[in-house]
Design a protein around this motif. Structure first.
Motif, PDB file in Angstrom:
ATOM      1  N   LYS A   1      -0.998   4.407   5.250  1.00  0.00           N
ATOM      2  CA  LYS A   1      -0.024   4.833   4.383  1.00  0.00           C
ATOM      3  C   LYS A   1       0.986   6.281   5.348  1.00  0.00           C
ATOM      4  O   LYS A   1       0.242   6.777   6.008  1.00  0.00           O
TER       5      LYS A   1
ATOM      6  N   ASP B   1       6.212  -7.976  -0.674  1.00  0.00           N
ATOM      7  CA  ASP B   1       5.646  -7.074  -0.685  1.00  0.00           C
ATOM      8  C   ASP B   1       4.544  -7.036  -1.593  1.00  0.00           C
ATOM      9  O   ASP B   1       4.172  -8.032  -2.936  1.00  0.00           O
ATOM     10  N   ILE B   2       3.049  -6.497  -1.696  1.00  0.00           N
ATOM     11  CA  ILE B   2       2.313  -7.195  -1.839  1.00  0.00           C
ATOM     12  C   ILE B   2       1.391  -5.699  -2.826  1.00  0.00           C
ATOM     13  O   ILE B   2       1.544  -4.310  -1.732  1.00  0.00           O
TER      14      ILE B   2
ATOM     15  N   ILE C   1       7.913  -1.163  -6.812  1.00  0.00           N
ATOM     16  CA  ILE C   1       7.240  -0.255  -7.286  1.00  0.00           C
ATOM     17  C   ILE C   1       8.162   0.440  -5.859  1.00  0.00           C
ATOM     18  O   ILE C   1       7.523   0.778  -4.835  1.00  0.00           O
TER      19      ILE C   1
ATOM     20  N   ALA D   1       0.958  -0.939   0.379  1.00  0.00           N
ATOM     21  CA  ALA D   1       0.107   0.209  -0.121  1.00  0.00           C
ATOM     22  C   ALA D   1       1.095   1.241   0.245  1.00  0.00           C
ATOM     23  O   ALA D   1       0.265   2.236  -0.309  1.00  0.00           O
ATOM     24  N   GLU D   2       2.247   1.241   0.302  1.00  0.00           N
ATOM     25  CA  GLU D   2       3.064   2.123  -0.418  1.00  0.00           C
ATOM     26  C   GLU D   2       4.274   2.362  -0.416  1.00  0.00           C
ATOM     27  O   GLU D   2       4.956   0.579  -0.702  1.00  0.00           O
ATOM     28  N   PRO D   3       5.335   3.219  -0.776  1.00  0.00           N
ATOM     29  CA  PRO D   3       6.050   2.514  -1.732  1.00  0.00           C
ATOM     30  C   PRO D   3       7.256   2.108  -0.307  1.00  0.00           C
ATOM     31  O   PRO D   3       7.552   2.914   0.478  1.00  0.00           O
TER      32      PRO D   3
ATOM     33  N   ASP E   1       2.895   4.776 -11.071  1.00  0.00           N
ATOM     34  CA  ASP E   1       3.741   4.033 -11.070  1.00  0.00           C
ATOM     35  C   ASP E   1       4.933   3.803 -12.041  1.00  0.00           C
ATOM     36  O   ASP E   1       4.925   3.351 -12.908  1.00  0.00           O
TER      37      ASP E   1
ATOM     38  N   GLY F   1      -1.111  -3.518  -5.298  1.00  0.00           N
ATOM     39  CA  GLY F   1      -2.509  -2.862  -5.870  1.00  0.00           C
ATOM     40  C   GLY F   1      -3.001  -1.860  -5.844  1.00  0.00           C
ATOM     41  O   GLY F   1      -2.112  -0.488  -5.245  1.00  0.00           O
TER      42      GLY F   1
ATOM     43  N   ARG G   1       6.714   7.041  -7.277  1.00  0.00           N
ATOM     44  CA  ARG G   1       5.676   7.051  -8.713  1.00  0.00           C
ATOM     45  C   ARG G   1       6.167   7.860  -9.455  1.00  0.00           C
ATOM     46  O   ARG G   1       6.872   9.015  -8.635  1.00  0.00           O
TER      47      ARG G   1
ATOM     48  N   SER H   1      -6.992   0.947  -6.281  1.00  0.00           N
ATOM     49  CA  SER H   1      -8.228   0.770  -5.904  1.00  0.00           C
ATOM     50  C   SER H   1      -8.582   0.209  -6.988  1.00  0.00           C
ATOM     51  O   SER H   1      -9.964  -0.348  -7.915  1.00  0.00           O
TER      52      SER H   1
HETATM   53  O1  DLL Z   1      -3.178   0.816  -1.282  1.00  0.00           O
HETATM   54  C1  DLL Z   1      -4.182  -1.060  -2.367  1.00  0.00           C
HETATM   55  C2  DLL Z   1      -3.663  -2.094  -0.961  1.00  0.00           C
HETATM   56  C3  DLL Z   1      -3.297  -2.632   0.211  1.00  0.00           C
HETATM   57  C4  DLL Z   1      -2.868  -2.323  -1.873  1.00  0.00           C
HETATM   58  C5  DLL Z   1      -3.442  -3.334   0.652  1.00  0.00           C
HETATM   59  C6  DLL Z   1      -1.739  -3.643  -0.749  1.00  0.00           C
HETATM   60  C7  DLL Z   1      -1.632  -3.559   0.551  1.00  0.00           C
HETATM   61  P1  DLL Z   1      -4.647   2.588  -2.900  1.00  0.00           P
HETATM   62  O2  DLL Z   1      -5.016   3.457  -2.008  1.00  0.00           O
HETATM   63  O3  DLL Z   1      -5.967   3.056  -4.094  1.00  0.00           O
HETATM   64  O4  DLL Z   1      -4.524   1.721  -3.209  1.00  0.00           O
HETATM   65  O5  DLL Z   1      -3.677   3.395  -3.627  1.00  0.00           O
HETATM   66  C8  DLL Z   1      -2.996   2.463  -4.706  1.00  0.00           C
HETATM   67  O6  DLL Z   1      -0.656   3.133  -3.631  1.00  0.00           O
HETATM   68  O7  DLL Z   1      -1.324   3.260  -6.998  1.00  0.00           O
HETATM   69  C9  DLL Z   1       1.293   2.765  -5.343  1.00  0.00           C
HETATM   70  O8  DLL Z   1       1.144   4.115  -5.419  1.00  0.00           O
HETATM   71  C10 DLL Z   1       1.242   2.469  -3.799  1.00  0.00           C
HETATM   72  N1  DLL Z   1       1.053   1.327  -3.881  1.00  0.00           N
HETATM   73  C11 DLL Z   1       0.100   0.058  -3.093  1.00  0.00           C
HETATM   74  N2  DLL Z   1       1.296  -1.189  -3.165  1.00  0.00           N
HETATM   75  C12 DLL Z   1       2.483  -0.758  -2.921  1.00  0.00           C
HETATM   76  C13 DLL Z   1       3.092  -1.012  -3.176  1.00  0.00           C
HETATM   77  C14 DLL Z   1      -3.817   0.371  -2.211  1.00  0.00           C
HETATM   78  N3  DLL Z   1       3.660  -3.020  -3.057  1.00  0.00           N
HETATM   79  C15 DLL Z   1      -1.239   3.014  -4.677  1.00  0.00           C
HETATM   80  N4  DLL Z   1       4.668  -0.693  -3.408  1.00  0.00           N
HETATM   81  C16 DLL Z   1      -0.572   2.463  -5.631  1.00  0.00           C
HETATM   82  C17 DLL Z   1       4.694   0.449  -3.300  1.00  0.00           C
HETATM   83  C18 DLL Z   1       2.303   0.380  -3.748  1.00  0.00           C
HETATM   84  N5  DLL Z   1       3.635   1.357  -3.756  1.00  0.00           N
END
Ligand code: DLL
Length: 443
Positions: free
Chosen positions: A433, A243-244, A333, A222-224, A312, A246, A336, A248
């Protein structure tokens, strides 16, 4: 969904997962699905139809996977401009869930799921957890926020679908999180890497030795975050950090995940078709070249996304992974395109500062970058927490550490930053985040 291969609730059978499809079969499946999603958006969503018409194309023009380049891009602003329901391709009566992502300004962006979309999401999260070696019998503490954020419910459905036991604790109340971890014998945790650092800190305060707990896997995203951060996390705990990735707009967590080889994130490309494009030319890049990740949902019903520009930065890896998965990988990633700070003409990403700080011994993995302007010139101050030993030590060693950090930053990013060493717990912790940059330049 008829093509769902996993048997929700009965555990996971990796060999039958699409992760291992022979590549020609995978490409054929993708093409079939690309044609179908293109038809769906053309028929159901005015914005996509008008954009395709403006380019003189119809779904019949999609004859190969390469033809995806004929399709127009979609941007976050398209979701804002059509707020709240303008990009839906299903009637409201078929939509079983809405999520929203809080933008930094104005209205949030809204995303929708049909029952089938939730099943697909569950299936990619099951495959994600399985990729981290988790299975029925594991006890998974889900510390991603529940609610409009996709992290909580996405991980929840996946963990249950896997057949594991979920502890749906959400973010916050860290002391209670630690108590639950201990008392329930939690074996895996899902949260942002920055929140896990906070949990590690609190464990120390509470004199709980995290290594004595059965916790063995962390599913962090959810964050870099950087490789240096992974090293710090793994050095302080027995947790193997995965590292996961995704977002929204595409589905939530479960677009891509690492396998035990930790050499990039496998994209569930039977559902999410990845492209990397050159930011300058907007043209597709050859595999291996760095650029912006663009994703197309191949199976989404409620709100398909065509060539969604994630901002990203990554690259696509096609070399064979020893795990045997045939689905391609993206490199982690770390930044961004819209995170880029331009400081006195030099491009800088927060993750570069993170890497520069964490290679130096004595620092704690908590930092913040503060930007300000003095007489028209951009100034960067980097606040970093250092271990208590440094503070109790002579002033000389603090000064030496400051110099070391300053050099490390200059060597990595090419600019001189003011480094301010602060005591542990000075920098505000986040349950979700982390906020790494405070920009006071226009204050
Ligand atoms: O962050 C979904 C999520 C939830 C992913 C839990 C992983 C775990 P959004 O709030 O829409 O969704 O933010 C998406 O967060 O475009 C990236 O810039 C950043 N991001 C998500 N995962 C990663 C990661 C969730 N593993 C935005 N590494 C994305 C780096 C990430 N950046």
């Amino acid at each position: 969904m008829s093509e769902l291969w996993c048997d929700a609730g009965k555990g996971y059978h990796p060999a039958s997962a699409p992760d291992y499809l022979p590549v020609p079969q995978l490409r054929a499946l993708q093409l079939r699905r690309l044609k179908s999603v293109t038809r769906r958006v053309y028929d159901q969503v005015a914005l996509f139809r008008e954009r395709m018409q403006a380019r003189n194309i119809t779904p019949d023009n999609i004859k190969s996977l390469e033809d995806i380049a004929l399709l127009p891009f979609t941007q976050k602003t398209d979701l804002r401009d059509t707020y709240p329901f303008g990009l839906f391709a299903s009637p409201m009566s078929d939509i079983v869930r809405l999520h929203a992502s809080s933008g930094t300004t104005g209205k949030p962006i809204v995303v929708a799921y049909t029952k089938e979309d939730v099943e697909v999401w569950t299936s990619v999260m099951i495959r994600s957890f399985a990729s981290c070696g988790l299975h029925q019998g594991d006890i998974i503490q889900n510390s991603y926020g529940y609610g409009l954020f996709t992290g909580g419910l996405g991980a929840h459905y996946g963990a249950e679908g896997l057949g594991a036991t979920v502890v749906p604790v959400s973010g916050g109340n860290t002391q209670r999180q630690i108590m639950l971890m201990k008392d329930f014998g939690v074996t895996a945790i899902c949260c942002t890497p920055s929140y896990f650092l906070h949990i590690l800190d609190q464990c120390k305060e509470l004199k709980v030795n995290i290594r004595d707990l059965p916790l063995k896997v962390g599913v962090f995203g959810a964050e870099p975050w950087t490789e240096e951060m992974r090293k710090r996390i793994q050095a302080e705990s027995n947790v193997e950090a995965y590292d996961i990735f995704g977002l929204s707009e595409i589905i939530g967590p479960g677009v891509a995940i690492e396998c035990p080889h930790h050499n990039g994130l496998h994209v569930f490309e039977d559902h999410f078709y990845p492209e990397i494009i050159d930011i300058e030319t907007n043209q597709p890049c050859p595999d291996g070249q760095e650029g912006e990740l663009v994703l197309t949902t191949l199976t989404k019903k409620a709100m398909p996304m065509i060539r969604y520009r994630t901002h990203d930065i990554s690259r696509l890896r096609t070399d064979v992974c020893p795990c045997g998965r045939t689905i391609r990988r993206i490199e982690r990633i770390a930044r961004r395109s819209d995170d880029m700070l331009i400081i006195r003409g030099v491009n800088l990403f927060p993750s570069q500062i993170e890497a520069a700080l964490l290679t130096v011994e004595g620092t704690l993995p908590h930092y913040q970058i503060v930007l300000s302007r003095d007489k028209g010139l951009d100034q960067v101050e980097v606040l970093v927490e250092v271990t208590p030993e440094f503070f109790s030590d002579r002033v000389g060693s603090l000064e030496a550490l400051r110099h070391k950090l300053s050099h490390s930053i200059e060597n990595t990013v090419g600019i001189r930053a003011q480094v301010r060493l602060v005591e542990p717990h000075t920098i505000q912790r986040s349950e979700g985040k982390a906020k790494r940059v405070i920009d006071r330049r226009n204050a």
